[in-house]
Design an enzyme around this catalytic site. Structure first.
Site, short mmCIF file in Angstrom:
data_model
loop_
_atom_site.label_atom_id
_atom_site.label_comp_id
_atom_site.label_asym_id
_atom_site.label_seq_id
_atom_site.Cartn_x
_atom_site.Cartn_y
_atom_site.Cartn_z
N SER A 16 0.80 -1.23 0.00
CA SER A 16 0.00 0.00 0.00
C SER A 16 0.83 1.27 0.00
O SER A 16 0.37 2.31 -0.48
CB SER A 16 -0.94 0.02 1.22
N GLY A 63 -1.90 -4.16 1.20
CA GLY A 63 -2.02 -5.33 2.06
C GLY A 63 -1.15 -6.51 1.70
O GLY A 63 -1.23 -7.55 2.35
N ASN A 113 4.23 -5.51 5.58
CA ASN A 113 3.24 -6.53 5.93
C ASN A 113 3.82 -7.91 6.14
O ASN A 113 3.08 -8.89 6.26
CB ASN A 113 2.17 -6.61 4.83
N ASP A 152 -2.80 7.40 9.21
CA ASP A 152 -2.14 6.64 10.27
C ASP A 152 -0.65 6.91 10.17
O ASP A 152 -0.24 7.85 9.49
CB ASP A 152 -2.45 5.13 10.15
N HIS A 162 0.69 5.40 6.03
CA HIS A 162 0.23 5.79 4.69
C HIS A 162 0.29 7.29 4.48
O HIS A 162 -0.21 8.06 5.30
CB HIS A 162 -1.18 5.26 4.46
#
Length: 258
Positions: free
Chosen positions: A28, A61, A93, A211, A214
Site C-alpha cells: 500500500s 495489504g 506486511n 495513520d 500511509h
C-alpha cells in the site's frame, strides 16, 4: 529514391521497437490510494521523474509471500520483456502474526529457512523467508531479461529522540536478497528518513493524515523524490532514465545510504 526507401524501412521497423517500461511490485505504501481516505502511494508519483513509462502493480495489504502466493509475481514475470525494469519493495506486511494472516514470512535472512504456521481454521502452512520470495522473483525476472531493483521498505512516521526510528529487519533482508542475486539495491528507507528529518517532525506529520504508515499525495511525492535521489546517488542503469525534473529533486544531505 534511397531516402524514401530508408524512410519506408524505418516506418516498418518502428512498431517492432518497444520502449522500456518500469513495473512496480509492492504494498500500500507504493500503491494507488493504498491506505484509503485520500492517501496515496509513492509509485503514483515516480513517472513524472523518468523518461520511460511506469506501470504500478503494487497492491495494498500484500507482502513478499502473499504477492507470490497470489500469482502476482508470476503475472509480472510473464508480462515483462527484455530491458524492462521491475522495482520490488515489500516489508510493511511481512512481520509475524498469530494466527497466520497469509502475509507473514519465516524469520531470518537465509534463503532456505522454513516455518510451519497455523491459520485461524487450524490449517498448517509452510512458509519461507523474505529473501526466498524476493530472490526467486528476481532470478525469474532476470531470466526474462528484465532488470530488477530491490528497494527497502519506506519508514513510517515513527520518531525517537528527534529522528526517524532505526530501520527494521526487512531493510537488511532486502539488501541481502539483492546482494545474493546481484540485483541493484536501493535503501529507500534511508533516503526517505533523511528527507523527513531534514523537513522536520512537524512537517512530516502532515504527510500522514490516516495513520503512521500511509502518506498523503504530498508525502508520497516526497517519498518518490527520495527514491529518485537514491537512483542518482547509486550505481544503476535506471538513473540514465531520470529526466530534468528528476535531476532537480532536492538533495537532503551531503551523504548517501547506498
Amino acid at each position: 529514391m534511397f531516402a524514401s526507401l530508408s524512410a519506408i524501412i524505418l516506418l516498418l521497423v518502428a512498431p517492432a521497437i518497444q520502449a522500456q517500461t518500469v513495473y512496480l511490485a509492492g504494498d500500500s505504501t507504493m500503491a494507488k490510494n493504498g491506505g484509503g481516505s485520500g492517501s496515496d502511494g509513492w509509485g503514483q508519483y515516480l513517472g513524472q521523474y523518468l523518461t520511460i513509462p511506469v506501470i504500478n502493480n503494487a497492491v495494498a495489504g500484500r507482502s513478499s509471500r502473499s504477492y507470490t502466493d497470489e500469482g502476482r509475481f508470476t503475472t509480472l514475470i510473464n508480462t515483462v520483456k527484455s530491458g524492462d525494469y521491475v522495482i520490488i519493495e515489500f516489508g510493511h506486511n511481512d512481520g509475524s502474526a498469530n494466527p497466520d494472516n497469509g502475509r507473514q514470512v519465516a524469520v531470518g535472512d537465509a534463503y532456505d529457512t522454513t516455518a510451519t504456521v497455523t491459520a485461524a481454521d487450524g490449517t498448517k502452512i509452510l512458509i519461507h523467508t523474505f529473501p526466498y520470495y524476493i530472490q526467486n522473483a528476481v532470478n525469474s525476472l532476470k531470466a526474462k531479461g528484465a532488470i530488477p531493483i530491490v528497494s527497502s521498505q519506506t519508514p513510517s512516521n515513527d520518531w525517537a529522540s528527534g529522528a526517524i526510528v532505526a530501520a527494521g529487519r526487512f531493510v537488511g533482508y532486502a539488501a541481502t536478497a539483492a546482494s545474493r542475486t546481484s540485483a541493484t539495491y536501493v535503501n529507500h528507507y534511508g533516503y526517505v528518513a533523511q528527507s523527513f528529518q531534514k523537513l522536520g517532525q512537524a512537517t512530516t506529520k502532515t504527510f500522514f493524515p490516516v495513520d503512521h504508515t500511509h502518506t498523503s499525495p504530498a508525502g508520497a511525492n516526497v517519498v518518490a523524490q527520495a527514491f529518485v535521489r537514491a537512483l542518482l546517488c547509486g550505481t544503476n542503469t535506471l538513473k540514465s532514465k531520470v529526466n530534468s525534473a528528476g535531476q532537480a529533486v532536492p538533495s537532503m544531505a551531503s551523504f548517501n545510504f547506498i
